[in-house]
Design a protein around this motif. Structure first.
Motif, PDB file in Angstrom:
ATOM      1  N   LYS A  17       0.811  -1.233   0.000  1.00  9.01           N
ATOM      2  CA  LYS A  17       0.000   0.000   0.000  1.00  9.01           C
ATOM      3  C   LYS A  17       0.834   1.269   0.000  1.00  9.01           C
ATOM      4  N   THR A  35      -2.376   7.307   6.569  1.00  7.95           N
ATOM      5  CA  THR A  35      -3.158   7.443   7.804  1.00  7.95           C
ATOM      6  C   THR A  35      -2.672   6.487   8.895  1.00  7.95           C
ATOM      7  N   ALA A  37       0.306   6.059   9.742  1.00  2.00           N
ATOM      8  CA  ALA A  37       1.356   6.772  10.482  1.00  2.00           C
ATOM      9  C   ALA A  37       0.746   7.572  11.636  1.00  2.00           C
ATOM     10  N   TYR A  39      -2.012   6.702  13.415  1.00  4.36           N
ATOM     11  CA  TYR A  39      -2.308   5.759  14.508  1.00  4.36           C
ATOM     12  C   TYR A  39      -1.012   5.326  15.180  1.00  4.36           C
ATOM     13  N   ARG A  40       0.041   5.193  14.396  1.00  5.29           N
ATOM     14  CA  ARG A  40       1.342   4.854  14.971  1.00  5.29           C
ATOM     15  C   ARG A  40       1.815   5.956  15.926  1.00  5.29           C
ATOM     16  N   ALA A  98      -0.158   0.469  17.559  1.00  4.58           N
ATOM     17  CA  ALA A  98      -1.050   1.222  16.647  1.00  4.58           C
ATOM     18  C   ALA A  98      -2.318   0.427  16.383  1.00  4.58           C
ATOM     19  N   SER A  99      -2.155  -0.878  16.201  1.00  2.47           N
ATOM     20  CA  SER A  99      -3.322  -1.715  15.939  1.00  2.47           C
ATOM     21  C   SER A  99      -4.279  -1.673  17.131  1.00  2.47           C
ATOM     22  N   GLY A 128      -5.013   3.387   4.048  1.00  5.04           N
ATOM     23  CA  GLY A 128      -5.384   3.007   5.413  1.00  5.04           C
ATOM     24  C   GLY A 128      -6.183   1.732   5.443  1.00  5.04           C
ATOM     25  N   ARG A 129      -7.194   1.705   6.319  1.00  3.64           N
ATOM     26  CA  ARG A 129      -8.039   0.522   6.477  1.00  3.64           C
ATOM     27  C   ARG A 129      -9.506   0.862   6.230  1.00  3.64           C
ATOM     28  N   ASP A 130      -9.861   2.136   6.423  1.00  4.08           N
ATOM     29  CA  ASP A 130     -11.269   2.536   6.414  1.00  4.08           C
ATOM     30  C   ASP A 130     -11.499   3.769   5.539  1.00  4.08           C
ATOM     31  N   ILE A 131     -10.584   4.043   4.626  1.00  5.97           N
ATOM     32  CA  ILE A 131     -10.680   5.303   3.864  1.00  5.97           C
ATOM     33  C   ILE A 131     -11.938   5.310   2.987  1.00  5.97           C
ATOM     34  N   ARG A 186     -12.393  -5.629  14.847  1.00 11.01           N
ATOM     35  CA  ARG A 186     -12.818  -4.599  15.799  1.00 11.01           C
ATOM     36  C   ARG A 186     -14.217  -4.087  15.425  1.00 11.01           C
TER      37      ARG A 186
HETATM   38  O1   DC Z   1      -0.896   0.919   7.688  1.00 11.17           O
HETATM   39  P1   DC Z   1      -0.130   0.720   8.993  1.00 11.17           P
HETATM   40  O2   DC Z   1       0.417  -0.666   9.160  1.00 11.17           O
HETATM   41  O3   DC Z   1       0.929   1.767   9.191  1.00 11.17           O
HETATM   42  O4   DC Z   1      -1.223   0.969  10.154  1.00 11.17           O
HETATM   43  C1   DC Z   1      -0.921   0.791  11.515  1.00 11.17           C
HETATM   44  C2   DC Z   1      -2.183   0.380  12.274  1.00 11.17           C
HETATM   45  O5   DC Z   1      -3.109   1.463  12.283  1.00 11.17           O
HETATM   46  C3   DC Z   1      -2.929  -0.808  11.681  1.00 11.17           C
HETATM   47  O6   DC Z   1      -2.648  -2.019  12.374  1.00 11.17           O
HETATM   48  C4   DC Z   1      -4.383  -0.464  11.810  1.00 11.17           C
HETATM   49  C5   DC Z   1      -4.438   1.013  12.072  1.00 11.17           C
HETATM   50  N1   DC Z   1      -5.053   1.796  11.007  1.00 11.17           N
HETATM   51  C6   DC Z   1      -6.412   1.957  11.053  1.00 11.17           C
HETATM   52  O7   DC Z   1      -7.066   1.396  11.931  1.00 11.17           O
HETATM   53  N2   DC Z   1      -7.035   2.750  10.160  1.00 11.17           N
HETATM   54  C7   DC Z   1      -6.342   3.364   9.185  1.00 11.17           C
HETATM   55  N3   DC Z   1      -6.984   4.148   8.321  1.00 11.17           N
HETATM   56  C8   DC Z   1      -4.947   3.178   9.087  1.00 11.17           C
HETATM   57  C9   DC Z   1      -4.323   2.372  10.018  1.00 11.17           C
END
Ligand code: DC
Length: 222
Positions: A17, A35, A37, A39-40, A98-99, A128-131, A186
């Motif tokens: 990604k 995104t 980064a 949460y990190r 972050a997770s 990200g995960r939820d964009i 989650r």
């Molecule tokens: O993409 P990444 O591995 O850098 O993301 C780190 C953590 O942040 C990932 O385990 C889940 C969370 N995350 C999220 O919940 N929503 C996002 N839009 C991006 C990341």
């Protein structure tokens, strides 16, 4: 509603990604907004203060007094309360933190607001995960990248090795699986996609092919 160009790139860890998003953004001449980064950065803040990544109330309070900035560019920077923490966010410990913090609704609310403000201001390729499900559900440009678990863990393993972190492959595979399971199960904004996404399996594709696919679809307006 703004008419800024928003490209959503979602998917689990290790699907390419970040590299794909950076190159797509360069090609389309819009910012790349990572995104994960953000949460990190909250993960770093929590660990520094000795706050449990499972303590939702403490994390909400922490987020309320924490200033996070994300500066896009050739070398994107993550700033925590004025301090550049870019160099310290990509360790396995921060990945797991972050997770965990990303499962807390108050943390998500604050960061989603920041992501929406950035995207509306100048457009962007947001990864990200939820964009495409929560942050910019109205964009027509949504991509979900996947790859087999082994390919994903292998990419992570090499990435860490290149940074001098020699972590056994089996450990990387186990941690990646645990994190993906957490992110997908989650209650608030789980990692998922729907029929409005284009799903791209990157297991057998080169990065150039992935980027070309996304750019072509965005340009053609699909
Ligand atoms: O993409 P990444 O591995 O850098 O993301 C780190 C953590 O942040 C990932 O385990 C889940 C969370 N995350 C999220 O919940 N929503 C996002 N839009 C991006 C990341």
């Amino acid at each position: 509603m703004s008419d800024a160009l928003i490209v959503a790139i979602d998917g689990p860890s290790g699907v390419g990604k970040t590299t794909a998003s950076r190159l797509v953004a360069r090609e389309l001449n819009i910012p790349h907004i990572d995104t994960g980064a953000m949460y990190r950065a909250i993960g770093v803040a929590a660990l520094r203060e000795g706050i449990s990544v499972h303590d939702a109330a403490a994390l909400e309070e922490l987020t309320g007094r924490t200033r996070i900035e994300f500066l896009p560019g050739e070398r994107p920077r993550v700033i925590l309360n004025g301090e550049d923490i870019t160099g310290m966010i990509r360790t396995p410990e921060i990945s797991m933190a972050a997770s965990h913090v990303s499962a807390v609704p108050a943390v998500r609310r604050a960061l989603v607001r920041l992501q929406q403000a950035m995207g509306r201001a100048g457009g962007g390729v947001l990864e990200g995960r939820d964009i495409g499900t929560k942050v910019f559900p109205e964009t027509p440009h949504k991509f979900f990248l996947t790859a087999t678990p082994k390919v994903r863990a292998d990419r992570r393993y090499r990435e860490l090795l290149a940074k001098g972190q020699n972590i056994p492959f089996e450990t990387v595979l186990a941690e990646a699986s645990q994190r993906d399971e957490q992110d997908s199960s989650r209650a608030d904004s789980p990692l998922t996609y729907d029929e409005t996404y284009t799903v791209i399996d990157t297991s057998e594709l080169s990065i150039t092919e992935v980027v070309q696919w996304i750019v072509d679809e965005v340009r053609s307006g699909r």
